[in-house]
Design a protein around this motif. Structure first.
Motif, PDB file in Angstrom:
ATOM      1  N   PHE A 197       7.749  -8.987  -8.696  1.00  0.00           N
ATOM      2  CA  PHE A 197       6.702  -9.900  -9.173  1.00  0.00           C
ATOM      3  C   PHE A 197       5.394  -9.504  -8.496  1.00  0.00           C
ATOM      4  CE2 PHE A 197      10.773 -12.156  -8.831  1.00  0.00           C
ATOM      5  CZ  PHE A 197      10.980 -12.528 -10.148  1.00  0.00           C
ATOM      6  N   CYS A 198       4.333  -9.363  -9.299  1.00  0.00           N
ATOM      7  CA  CYS A 198       3.073  -8.873  -8.733  1.00  0.00           C
ATOM      8  C   CYS A 198       1.902  -9.663  -9.315  1.00  0.00           C
ATOM      9  CB  CYS A 198       2.939  -7.387  -9.059  1.00  0.00           C
ATOM     10  SG  CYS A 198       1.330  -6.711  -8.646  1.00  0.00           S
ATOM     11  N   GLY A 199       0.971 -10.042  -8.441  1.00  0.00           N
ATOM     12  CA  GLY A 199      -0.201 -10.789  -8.887  1.00  0.00           C
ATOM     13  C   GLY A 199      -1.207  -9.903  -9.597  1.00  0.00           C
ATOM     14  N   PHE A 200      -1.742  -8.933  -8.864  1.00  0.00           N
ATOM     15  CA  PHE A 200      -2.785  -8.056  -9.414  1.00  0.00           C
ATOM     16  C   PHE A 200      -2.603  -6.633  -8.887  1.00  0.00           C
ATOM     17  CE2 PHE A 200      -4.948 -12.197  -8.586  1.00  0.00           C
ATOM     18  CZ  PHE A 200      -5.372 -12.521  -9.868  1.00  0.00           C
ATOM     19  N   HIS A 201      -3.023  -5.669  -9.692  1.00  0.00           N
ATOM     20  CA  HIS A 201      -3.128  -4.283  -9.214  1.00  0.00           C
ATOM     21  C   HIS A 201      -4.544  -4.068  -8.708  1.00  0.00           C
ATOM     22  CE1 HIS A 201       0.516  -3.939 -11.595  1.00  0.00           C
ATOM     23  NE2 HIS A 201       0.810  -2.951 -10.776  1.00  0.00           N
ATOM     24  N   ASP A 204       0.874  -1.180   0.000  1.00  0.00           N
ATOM     25  CA  ASP A 204       0.000   0.000   0.000  1.00  0.00           C
ATOM     26  C   ASP A 204       0.912   1.232   0.000  1.00  0.00           C
ATOM     27  OD1 ASP A 204      -2.065   1.804   0.403  1.00  0.00           O
ATOM     28  OD2 ASP A 204      -2.516   1.168   2.443  1.00  0.00           O
ATOM     29  N   THR A 205       1.220   1.808   1.154  1.00  0.00           N
ATOM     30  CA  THR A 205       2.149   2.943   1.177  1.00  0.00           C
ATOM     31  C   THR A 205       3.564   2.500   0.815  1.00  0.00           C
ATOM     32  OG1 THR A 205       2.739   2.669   3.504  1.00  0.00           O
ATOM     33  CG2 THR A 205       0.847   4.087   3.010  1.00  0.00           C
ATOM     34  N   LYS A 256      -1.312  -1.893  -4.478  1.00  0.00           N
ATOM     35  CA  LYS A 256      -2.306  -0.808  -4.401  1.00  0.00           C
ATOM     36  C   LYS A 256      -1.522   0.503  -4.456  1.00  0.00           C
ATOM     37  CE  LYS A 256      -4.693  -0.368  -0.423  1.00  0.00           C
ATOM     38  NZ  LYS A 256      -5.761  -0.609   0.588  1.00  0.00           N
ATOM     39  N   PRO A 257      -1.212   0.983  -5.659  1.00  0.00           N
ATOM     40  CA  PRO A 257      -0.243   2.082  -5.799  1.00  0.00           C
ATOM     41  C   PRO A 257      -0.769   3.474  -5.421  1.00  0.00           C
ATOM     42  CG  PRO A 257      -0.997   1.352  -7.959  1.00  0.00           C
ATOM     43  CD  PRO A 257      -1.681   0.475  -6.958  1.00  0.00           C
ATOM     44  N   ALA A 258      -2.074   3.617  -5.241  1.00  0.00           N
ATOM     45  CA  ALA A 258      -2.656   4.961  -5.084  1.00  0.00           C
ATOM     46  C   ALA A 258      -2.094   5.747  -3.906  1.00  0.00           C
ATOM     47  CB  ALA A 258      -4.177   4.848  -4.956  1.00  0.00           C
TER      48      ALA A 258
END
Ligand code: IMP
Ligand code: MG
Length: 184
Positions: free
Chosen positions: A147-151, A106-107, A134-136
């Motif tokens: 490596f990332c599953g989903f945004h 997140d952060t 969760k880039p927001a």
């Protein structure tokens, strides 16, 4: 319990398909880099379901597991801005190739603290795998996710290991927690 979920983002089948692909991606990356053995570190408790599924899709590498716990939100949906190690890994990491497995970034404050800790221990390589990004609300802009599953959007996510106040971890899907649950 499912009444508390306002939207299902990823079904159990979506997750299984993506996690299998991610395991292969990780395997291919390390084999290409001529790395055959890896210490995989699960960040408890949120990543434990993802971790268990993921490692069974990383074929052809010698894997060792380890675990650590970082202090988290408590029952709030906001990060408190600092991260303490509550339970540390037991393996020696100097000279080793290490892959950290996290549930959600997140952060980025938690992972930045974990990275700093591993870097001072003389690891040979350090990579980060997260189920969700969760880039927001990112506060550590240079945090590199390998490596990332989903945004996911800027909402509070639960299920498949992720909790709110210790609940919802066992949901087989990934969903958005209805704001009415935490705004009560
Ligand atoms: P960060 O330090 O802000 O990146 O927060 C990371 C940690 O906060 C994760 O390891 C999770 O435990 C928790 N977290 C952040 N966002 C969510 C969410 O949407 N649902 C559940 N836990 C979350
Ligand atoms: Mg966590």
């Amino acid at each position: 319990m499912s009444n508390d979920i306002s939207e299902v983002l990823y079904s159990a089948d979506d997750i299984a398909e993506r996690v299998a692909a991610l395991g292969k991606e990780i395997r291919d990356y390390y084999l290409k880099a001529n790395i055959n053995s890896l210490l995989v570190v699960s960040v408890l408790r949120g990543s434990v379901i993802f971790f268990s599924d993921l490692i069974r899709h990383i074929d052809d590498l010698d894997l060792e597991f380890d675990f650590m716990t970082i202090s988290s939100y408590g029952s709030s949906t906001q990060t408190c801005g600092k991260a303490d190690v509550l339970f540390d890994i037991s393996e020696k990491v100097a000279g080793r190739d290490v892959l950290i497995v996290e549930d959600i970034i997140d952060t980025g404050i938690t992972m930045a603290a974990v990275f700093k800790r591993f870097e001072t221990k003389g690891v040979k390589s350090l990579k980060l795998c997260t189920l969700l990004d969760k880039p927001a609300r990112r506060k550590v802009p240079d945090l590199k996710i390998d490596f990332c599953g989903f945004h996911v959007p800027d909402q509070f996510i639960v299920g498949y290991g992720l909790d709110y106040a210790g609940r919802y971890r066992q949901l087989p899907y990934i969903g958005v927690l209805a704001p009415s649950v935490y705004q009560k």
